[in-house]
Design a protein around this motif. Structure first.
Motif, PDB file in Angstrom:
ATOM      1  N   HIS A  97      -9.475  -2.895   5.804  1.00 32.06           N
ATOM      2  CA  HIS A  97      -8.546  -3.008   4.692  1.00 32.06           C
ATOM      3  C   HIS A  97      -7.428  -1.980   4.812  1.00 32.06           C
ATOM      4  CE1 HIS A  97      -9.745  -5.917   1.373  1.00 32.06           C
ATOM      5  NE2 HIS A  97     -10.035  -6.406   2.546  1.00 32.06           N
ATOM      6  N   HIS A  98      -7.129  -1.632   6.067  1.00 26.75           N
ATOM      7  CA  HIS A  98      -6.039  -0.696   6.354  1.00 26.75           C
ATOM      8  C   HIS A  98      -4.778  -1.519   6.622  1.00 26.75           C
ATOM      9  CE1 HIS A  98      -3.875   2.640   8.051  1.00 26.75           C
ATOM     10  NE2 HIS A  98      -3.632   1.910   9.127  1.00 26.75           N
ATOM     11  N   VAL A  99      -3.680  -1.206   5.891  1.00 25.25           N
ATOM     12  CA  VAL A  99      -2.466  -2.022   6.043  1.00 25.25           C
ATOM     13  C   VAL A  99      -1.613  -1.522   7.229  1.00 25.25           C
ATOM     14  CG1 VAL A  99      -0.357  -2.840   4.914  1.00 25.25           C
ATOM     15  CG2 VAL A  99      -2.431  -2.521   3.560  1.00 25.25           C
ATOM     16  N   VAL A 100      -1.323  -2.443   8.151  1.00 20.66           N
ATOM     17  CA  VAL A 100      -0.428  -2.140   9.274  1.00 20.66           C
ATOM     18  C   VAL A 100       0.978  -2.545   8.837  1.00 20.66           C
ATOM     19  CG1 VAL A 100       0.102  -2.645  11.706  1.00 20.66           C
ATOM     20  CG2 VAL A 100      -2.265  -2.781  10.893  1.00 20.66           C
ATOM     21  N   GLY A 101       1.922  -1.589   8.853  1.00 21.57           N
ATOM     22  CA  GLY A 101       3.291  -1.888   8.401  1.00 21.57           C
ATOM     23  C   GLY A 101       3.986  -2.864   9.342  1.00 21.57           C
ATOM     24  N   ILE A 102       4.516  -3.953   8.789  1.00 20.58           N
ATOM     25  CA  ILE A 102       5.251  -4.927   9.607  1.00 20.58           C
ATOM     26  C   ILE A 102       6.494  -5.370   8.828  1.00 20.58           C
ATOM     27  CG2 ILE A 102       5.214  -7.273  10.581  1.00 20.58           C
ATOM     28  CD1 ILE A 102       2.302  -6.927  11.147  1.00 20.58           C
ATOM     29  N   ASP A 103       7.658  -5.235   9.435  1.00 20.74           N
ATOM     30  CA  ASP A 103       8.883  -5.687   8.770  1.00 20.74           C
ATOM     31  C   ASP A 103       9.320  -7.058   9.254  1.00 20.74           C
ATOM     32  OD1 ASP A 103       8.899  -3.423   7.341  1.00 20.74           O
ATOM     33  OD2 ASP A 103      10.777  -2.617   8.106  1.00 20.74           O
TER      34      ASP A 103
ATOM     35  N   ASN B 223      -3.898  -0.021  -5.973  1.00 19.60           N
ATOM     36  CA  ASN B 223      -4.874   0.698  -5.152  1.00 19.60           C
ATOM     37  C   ASN B 223      -6.224  -0.001  -5.276  1.00 19.60           C
ATOM     38  OD1 ASN B 223      -6.984   2.538  -4.445  1.00 19.60           O
ATOM     39  ND2 ASN B 223      -5.506   4.218  -4.531  1.00 19.60           N
ATOM     40  N   GLU B 224      -6.706  -0.525  -4.178  1.00 17.43           N
ATOM     41  CA  GLU B 224      -7.956  -1.308  -4.206  1.00 17.43           C
ATOM     42  C   GLU B 224      -9.164  -0.476  -4.609  1.00 17.43           C
ATOM     43  OE1 GLU B 224      -8.593  -3.228  -0.465  1.00 17.43           O
ATOM     44  OE2 GLU B 224      -7.397  -4.945  -1.055  1.00 17.43           O
ATOM     45  N   ASP B 225      -9.131   0.840  -4.310  1.00 23.05           N
ATOM     46  CA  ASP B 225     -10.291   1.679  -4.630  1.00 23.05           C
ATOM     47  C   ASP B 225     -10.362   2.016  -6.115  1.00 23.05           C
ATOM     48  OD1 ASP B 225     -11.004   1.721  -1.966  1.00 23.05           O
ATOM     49  OD2 ASP B 225      -9.608   3.371  -1.555  1.00 23.05           O
ATOM     50  N   THR B 226      -9.192   2.328  -6.706  1.00 22.31           N
ATOM     51  CA  THR B 226      -9.218   2.736  -8.116  1.00 22.31           C
ATOM     52  C   THR B 226      -8.972   1.550  -9.055  1.00 22.31           C
ATOM     53  OG1 THR B 226      -6.854   3.145  -8.102  1.00 22.31           O
ATOM     54  CG2 THR B 226      -8.275   5.012  -7.530  1.00 22.31           C
ATOM     55  N   GLY B 227      -8.434   0.462  -8.510  1.00 27.97           N
ATOM     56  CA  GLY B 227      -8.104  -0.695  -9.360  1.00 27.97           C
ATOM     57  C   GLY B 227      -6.850  -0.437 -10.194  1.00 27.97           C
ATOM     58  N   LYS B 228      -6.126   0.657  -9.859  1.00 23.22           N
ATOM     59  CA  LYS B 228      -4.908   0.981 -10.626  1.00 23.22           C
ATOM     60  C   LYS B 228      -3.672   0.629  -9.806  1.00 23.22           C
ATOM     61  CE  LYS B 228      -6.472   4.404 -13.859  1.00 23.22           C
ATOM     62  NZ  LYS B 228      -7.704   5.066 -13.405  1.00 23.22           N
ATOM     63  N   GLY B 229      -2.530   0.554 -10.495  1.00 27.80           N
ATOM     64  CA  GLY B 229      -1.274   0.272  -9.793  1.00 27.80           C
ATOM     65  C   GLY B 229      -0.851  -1.173  -9.988  1.00 27.80           C
TER      66      GLY B 229
ATOM     67  N   TYR C  57       0.852  -1.195   0.000  1.00 25.81           N
ATOM     68  CA  TYR C  57       0.000   0.000   0.000  1.00 25.81           C
ATOM     69  C   TYR C  57       0.884   1.240   0.000  1.00 25.81           C
ATOM     70  CZ  TYR C  57      -3.015   3.384   2.507  1.00 25.81           C
ATOM     71  OH  TYR C  57      -3.707   4.483   2.912  1.00 25.81           O
ATOM     72  N   THR C  58       0.434   2.310  -0.664  1.00 23.86           N
ATOM     73  CA  THR C  58       1.196   3.566  -0.620  1.00 23.86           C
ATOM     74  C   THR C  58       0.388   4.596   0.160  1.00 23.86           C
ATOM     75  OG1 THR C  58       2.111   3.059  -2.790  1.00 23.86           O
ATOM     76  CG2 THR C  58       2.345   5.334  -2.047  1.00 23.86           C
ATOM     77  N   ASN C  59       0.982   5.176   1.202  1.00 22.21           N
ATOM     78  CA  ASN C  59       0.202   6.124   2.017  1.00 22.21           C
ATOM     79  C   ASN C  59       0.174   7.512   1.377  1.00 22.21           C
ATOM     80  OD1 ASN C  59       2.548   7.421   2.710  1.00 22.21           O
ATOM     81  ND2 ASN C  59       2.626   6.633   4.807  1.00 22.21           N
ATOM     82  N   ARG C  60      -0.520   8.436   2.062  1.00 18.47           N
ATOM     83  CA  ARG C  60      -0.743   9.756   1.442  1.00 18.47           C
ATOM     84  C   ARG C  60       0.542  10.510   1.171  1.00 18.47           C
ATOM     85  NH1 ARG C  60      -5.113  11.373   5.174  1.00 18.47           N
ATOM     86  NH2 ARG C  60      -6.816  10.016   4.566  1.00 18.47           N
ATOM     87  N   SER C  61       1.568  10.267   1.975  1.00 22.62           N
ATOM     88  CA  SER C  61       2.826  10.981   1.706  1.00 22.62           C
ATOM     89  C   SER C  61       3.721  10.207   0.740  1.00 22.62           C
ATOM     90  CB  SER C  61       3.546  11.289   3.022  1.00 22.62           C
ATOM     91  OG  SER C  61       3.511  10.167   3.857  1.00 22.62           O
ATOM     92  N   GLY C  62       3.159   9.197   0.092  1.00 24.47           N
ATOM     93  CA  GLY C  62       3.894   8.505  -0.963  1.00 24.47           C
ATOM     94  C   GLY C  62       4.823   7.392  -0.467  1.00 24.47           C
ATOM     95  N   LYS C  63       4.714   7.045   0.810  1.00 24.74           N
ATOM     96  CA  LYS C  63       5.588   6.006   1.365  1.00 24.74           C
ATOM     97  C   LYS C  63       4.942   4.628   1.158  1.00 24.74           C
ATOM     98  CE  LYS C  63       8.038   4.909   5.547  1.00 24.74           C
ATOM     99  NZ  LYS C  63       7.712   4.556   6.880  1.00 24.74           N
TER     100      LYS C  63
END
Ligand code: SAH
Length: 388
Positions: A83-89, A118-124, A66-72
């Protein structure tokens, strides 16, 4: 006393992958008491077999991207129920190498200008990454699940990840552009290697494809199958049914341990195909697999006067069906070995057999296949009580 690993996990609450955050011995006590509460009335319950090191036991690890709002770019698990991704390394129950490969894939994406889906737009592009490792063979499969079949700079990406992890033996692109909770789609493209890995369990070799079901804790699966085979008391000439057989693991181990003839039945067509390959891979000729509902299969086998000596049953969490159990009683095998991943439905099925037949529960052995989670596995032996 050793501290629980999950007590120290920073995302315990958000992730939801683990449900027990007490010390490991307490977890075992909790599971033992639950099995006793549900099953003690049938027979004495043996002490649960736990793991010596209840960490990093998962041989299959998957991460959502997933890419967050600041592009990370974030990789990890969906927060439970969302459907919110929790970052785990890294995770205390997952294979360490698998976790490192997932982080490496994430770090490589920007230099190849690859985006996340992106699950909402179906793009990426990249949606999930799945890694499976054969603990015995050390073969590693990397599956890149993408929203589109087009994979820009495919060959260079494969080269770059292999440079960092030469131990990866196969890389597969799986295309999933559907709006679904399933991780894997139907289209697959092998980018490197054979497209599957193999693992060795109880002295038998098994092929594991990206979509095959394979037990996720191989150390404890060895213990579980060992108990199942011990309960079956095979002498060398028995006809054995392996019902709900998945990729044929229990039946194949039984055939290697002296069963005269093995018949397996399983609903999932892919798993049946793997089971047939696995039987050949282990040079077994006395074994047949059928695709179908286990209840239907048992009903027609009982009508055709099939009289197995031992029936293994390993149903999903929902347990078995009345159709299955009635046909089992009709078939009347000497021994029934019930492997269960849900003690509640196990109790229901054992009650049905006790009330409607001469079968008696002789042994109940819980095995901790899933430390830090609430899941409980049991293997049960039933034998026929001689008629008075
Ligand atoms: N014995 C195998 C698989 C156990 S998981 C192992 O140890 O690996 C349970 C299996 O039951 C799954 O493979 C699932 O596809 C299968 N299954 C579910 N419902 C079924 C049904 N009605 N009839 C036959 N198989 C079924």
């Amino acid at each position: 006393m050793e501290k629980s690993t999950t007590e120290r996990c920073p995302v315990y609450k958000k992730c939801g992958g683990c449900q027990l955050d007490t010390a490991y011995p307490e977890q075992l006590g909790f599971k033992q008491r639950k099995v006793e509460r549900l099953l003690r009335r049938f027979c004495k319950v043996a002490p649960i077999i736990g793991m010596d090191k209840p960490c990093h036991y998962r041989n299959k690890v998957q991460a959502a991207f997933y890419t967050n709002r600041s592009g990370k770019i974030i990789s990890g698990v969906y927060q439970s129920g969302t459907h919110h991704v929790v970052g785990i390394d890294s995770c205390m129950i997952e294979d360490k190498t698998a976790d490192k490969i997932i982080v490496a894939v994430r770090k490589l994406l920007p230099s190849f200008k690859l985006t996340t889906y992106n699950e909402d737009t179906g793009k990426g592009f990249l949606r999930h990454v799945l890694v499976r490792r054969g603990f015995s063979t050390n073969e590693i499969m990397l599956v890149l699940v993408t929203g589109t079949p087009v994979f820009p700079s495919k060959n260079n990406f494969v080269k770059a990840i292999l440079k960092q992890f030469p131990e990866i033996t196969t890389i597969v692109q799986n295309v999933n552009n559907l709006s679904t909770n399933l991780v894997l789609g139907d289209r697959q493209n092998v980018l490197y290697g054979k497209g599957y890995i193999e693992d060795v369990l109880c002295g038998c070799r098994f092929r594991i494809s990206p979509k095959s079901f394979y037990q996720i804790n191989p150390v404890q699966t060895g213990v579980l199958y060992g108990k199942a085979i011990e309960f079956a008391q095979l002498r060398g000439d028995e006809t054995v049914l392996d019902t709900y057989c998945g990729i044929g693991t229990i039946g194949i181990v039984a055939a290697k341990n002296g069963a005269g003839r093995v018949i397996g039945v399983e609903l999932n067509g892919d798993a049946v195909r793997d089971a047939i390959t696995n039987a050949k891979r282990n040079s077994l000729k006395n074994i047949r697999f059928y695709k179908g509902d286990a209840g239907e299969f048992m009903e027609s086998a009982a009508e055709e006067e099939e009289r197995p000596d031992v029936v293994f049953m390993d149903p999903p969490r929902a347990g078995s069906s009345e159709k299955f159990l009635r046909s089992l009683i009709k078939m009347s095998p000497e021994r029934v070995v019930y492997v269960s991943c849900n003690p509640e439905t196990l109790a229901r099925d054992l009650r049905f057999l006790s009330e409607n037949s001469d079968y008696k529960v002789k042994k109940i052995q819980p095995v901790d296949m899933f430390p830090h989670t609430e899941h409980i596995e049991c293997v049960v032996l039933l034998t026929k009580e001689a008629k008075k």
